[in-house]
Design a protein around this motif. Structure first.
Motif, short mmCIF file in Angstrom:
data_model
loop_
_atom_site.label_atom_id
_atom_site.label_comp_id
_atom_site.label_asym_id
_atom_site.label_seq_id
_atom_site.Cartn_x
_atom_site.Cartn_y
_atom_site.Cartn_z
N ASN A 99 -6.58 -10.94 -3.39
CA ASN A 99 -6.88 -11.15 -4.66
C ASN A 99 -8.14 -10.25 -4.89
OD1 ASN A 99 -8.93 -12.81 -6.63
ND2 ASN A 99 -6.68 -13.11 -7.30
N TYR A 100 -8.38 -9.74 -6.08
CA TYR A 100 -9.63 -9.02 -6.26
C TYR A 100 -10.69 -10.18 -6.58
CZ TYR A 100 -13.41 -6.17 -8.48
OH TYR A 100 -14.52 -5.56 -8.47
N GLY A 106 -6.78 -3.52 -7.26
CA GLY A 106 -5.82 -2.68 -7.77
C GLY A 106 -4.65 -2.11 -7.35
N SER A 107 -4.39 -0.99 -7.79
CA SER A 107 -3.24 0.00 -7.17
C SER A 107 -3.10 -0.13 -5.73
CB SER A 107 -3.46 1.23 -7.73
OG SER A 107 -2.88 1.76 -8.73
N VAL A 108 -4.06 0.10 -4.93
CA VAL A 108 -3.94 0.04 -3.58
C VAL A 108 -3.71 -1.34 -2.86
CG1 VAL A 108 -6.26 -0.38 -2.73
CG2 VAL A 108 -4.93 1.25 -1.27
N GLY A 109 -3.96 -2.27 -3.37
CA GLY A 109 -3.50 -3.66 -3.19
C GLY A 109 -1.90 -3.71 -3.26
N PHE A 152 -5.50 -14.14 -11.41
CA PHE A 152 -5.24 -15.22 -12.28
C PHE A 152 -6.34 -15.27 -13.46
CE2 PHE A 152 -3.95 -17.06 -8.08
CZ PHE A 152 -3.08 -17.74 -8.53
N ALA A 153 -7.11 -14.19 -13.27
CA ALA A 153 -8.06 -14.27 -14.44
C ALA A 153 -8.34 -13.27 -15.52
CB ALA A 153 -9.52 -14.18 -13.65
N LYS A 154 -8.24 -12.04 -15.15
CA LYS A 154 -8.73 -11.10 -16.23
C LYS A 154 -7.55 -9.99 -16.39
CE LYS A 154 -12.46 -7.63 -17.14
NZ LYS A 154 -13.74 -6.87 -16.37
N GLY A 155 -6.70 -9.79 -15.26
CA GLY A 155 -5.85 -8.74 -15.39
C GLY A 155 -6.44 -7.41 -14.93
N PHE A 156 -5.70 -6.53 -14.99
CA PHE A 156 -6.26 -5.00 -14.66
C PHE A 156 -6.00 -3.94 -15.86
CE2 PHE A 156 -5.52 -6.84 -10.47
CZ PHE A 156 -6.47 -6.57 -9.74
N ALA A 157 -6.88 -2.94 -15.92
CA ALA A 157 -6.75 -1.97 -16.84
C ALA A 157 -5.38 -1.13 -16.31
CB ALA A 157 -7.94 -1.20 -16.91
N ILE A 158 -4.95 -0.47 -17.32
CA ILE A 158 -3.72 0.24 -16.88
C ILE A 158 -4.05 1.31 -15.91
CG2 ILE A 158 -3.83 2.05 -18.70
CD1 ILE A 158 -0.90 1.92 -18.70
N TRP A 159 -4.93 2.07 -15.70
CA TRP A 159 -5.31 3.03 -14.86
C TRP A 159 -5.53 2.41 -13.34
CZ3 TRP A 159 -8.24 3.61 -19.51
CH2 TRP A 159 -9.24 2.71 -19.44
N ASP A 160 -5.96 0.93 -13.43
CA ASP A 160 -6.25 0.42 -12.08
C ASP A 160 -5.00 0.06 -11.35
OD1 ASP A 160 -9.14 0.47 -11.80
OD2 ASP A 160 -9.20 -1.07 -13.38
N LEU A 161 -3.82 -0.16 -12.15
CA LEU A 161 -2.58 -0.87 -11.69
C LEU A 161 -1.56 -0.09 -11.58
CD1 LEU A 161 -2.27 -3.72 -10.41
CD2 LEU A 161 -1.10 -4.26 -12.77
N ALA A 162 -1.24 0.99 -12.72
CA ALA A 162 0.07 1.59 -13.01
C ALA A 162 0.42 2.42 -11.71
CB ALA A 162 0.06 2.58 -14.15
N PRO A 163 -0.44 3.22 -11.25
CA PRO A 163 0.06 4.03 -9.93
C PRO A 163 0.52 3.27 -8.87
CG PRO A 163 -2.13 4.89 -10.83
CD PRO A 163 -1.80 3.70 -11.49
N GLY A 164 -0.20 2.11 -8.48
CA GLY A 164 0.48 1.35 -7.50
C GLY A 164 1.59 0.61 -7.95
N HIS A 165 1.64 0.26 -9.21
CA HIS A 165 2.82 -0.68 -9.71
C HIS A 165 4.33 0.36 -9.52
CE1 HIS A 165 4.77 -2.76 -13.44
NE2 HIS A 165 5.54 -2.79 -12.16
#
Length: 246
Positions: free
Chosen positions: A160-161, A200-203, A218-231
């Motif tokens: 978790n972050y 984020g992505s590396v996770g 659970f809390a805030k979510g991630f901005a798209i640039w933090d998550l989309a590449p890893g997704h």
């Protein structure tokens, strides 16, 4: 990019001069001169390969690059993720994803780990439309990515972050059912459940590689640039991202 930025970050860590800049776009986020340098450097390098694209970086508003007024490709970049840790030589990551507007999907993504031997996580779509995912080590070895086998909570490593005390850690600490189940003894009688920190992505790349069993937020979510590449990398490896409702 990793070869160019790593010496700068190590120098910042050893000198204590972290080059923090005022963040006008995200007032509560750390921004360094290194983020801004990488933002400019990425655009220059990408323009050597892509004649026209939309450049969507965390560090600036999206911009049109090249002569085509309506390019197919959108390049999403987080030049230096976890930069407040990168300037201390602890953790630092760089993300880039290429999205085809005509296909309405990603076609390539790279997440680079600046300080570790397992260095470059990649997903790409081939000419048949099939997605591939792999990791490249610092010495050039290549391995396919595949998530680990399903594990029960008492046997799982979940990340978790949880870096920000009130925004992230407290909401995680309130998930008492999850934490208690993680803390139960496994069928072998050993307490193997763990909660760890990831970013984020590396996770998601670590889940794709089978190094961790899941990443939760659970809390805030991630901005798209933090998550989309890893997704995309996790998807290409056969994993999945779900919201809290499943």
């Amino acid at each position: 990019m990793i070869r160019e930025i790593r010496p700068r970050l190590i120098e910042a860590a050893l000198s204590g001069e972290h080059a923090e800049s005022r963040n006008l776009r995200h007032a509560d986020n750390f921004l360094s001169d290194h983020d801004l340098w990488m933002h400019e450097r990425y655009q220059k390098l990408l323009s050597d390969y892509l004649p026209s694209y939309i450049y969507a970086s965390e560090e600036a508003d999206p911009q049109l690059v090249g002569d085509d007024p309506d390019p197919d490709l959108c390049v999403l970049v987080d030049p230096l993720d976890t930069s407040e840790l990168a300037v201390r030589a602890l953790h630092g990551y760089t993300h880039v994803m290429v999205y085809s507007r005509n296909l309405a999907r990603p076609i390539a993504a790279v997440v680079g780990d600046i300080f570790h031997h397992l260095q470059i996580y990649i997903a790409a779509r081939d000419h048949t439309g099939r997605d591939h995912a792999f990791v490249i080590t610092a010495d050039g070895q290549r391995y396919p990515l595949r998530p680990g086998k399903a594990a029960s909570l008492p046997e799982s490593l979940i990340t978790n972050y949880l870096m920000k005390p009130t925004e992230r850690f407290l909401p995680l600490a309130r998930q008492t059912d999850l934490l208690e189940r993680l803390g139960q003894r496994s069928p072998s009688g050993v307490n193997r459940g763990r909660i760890g920190v990831d970013f984020g992505s590396v996770g998601l790349c670590h889940v794709a590689a089978g190094f961790t069993d899941a990443m939760i937020e659970f809390a805030k979510g991630f901005a798209i640039w933090d998550l989309a590449p890893g997704h995309y990398i996790l998807h290409a490896a056969g994993g999945v991202v779900l919201d809290l409702q499943g």
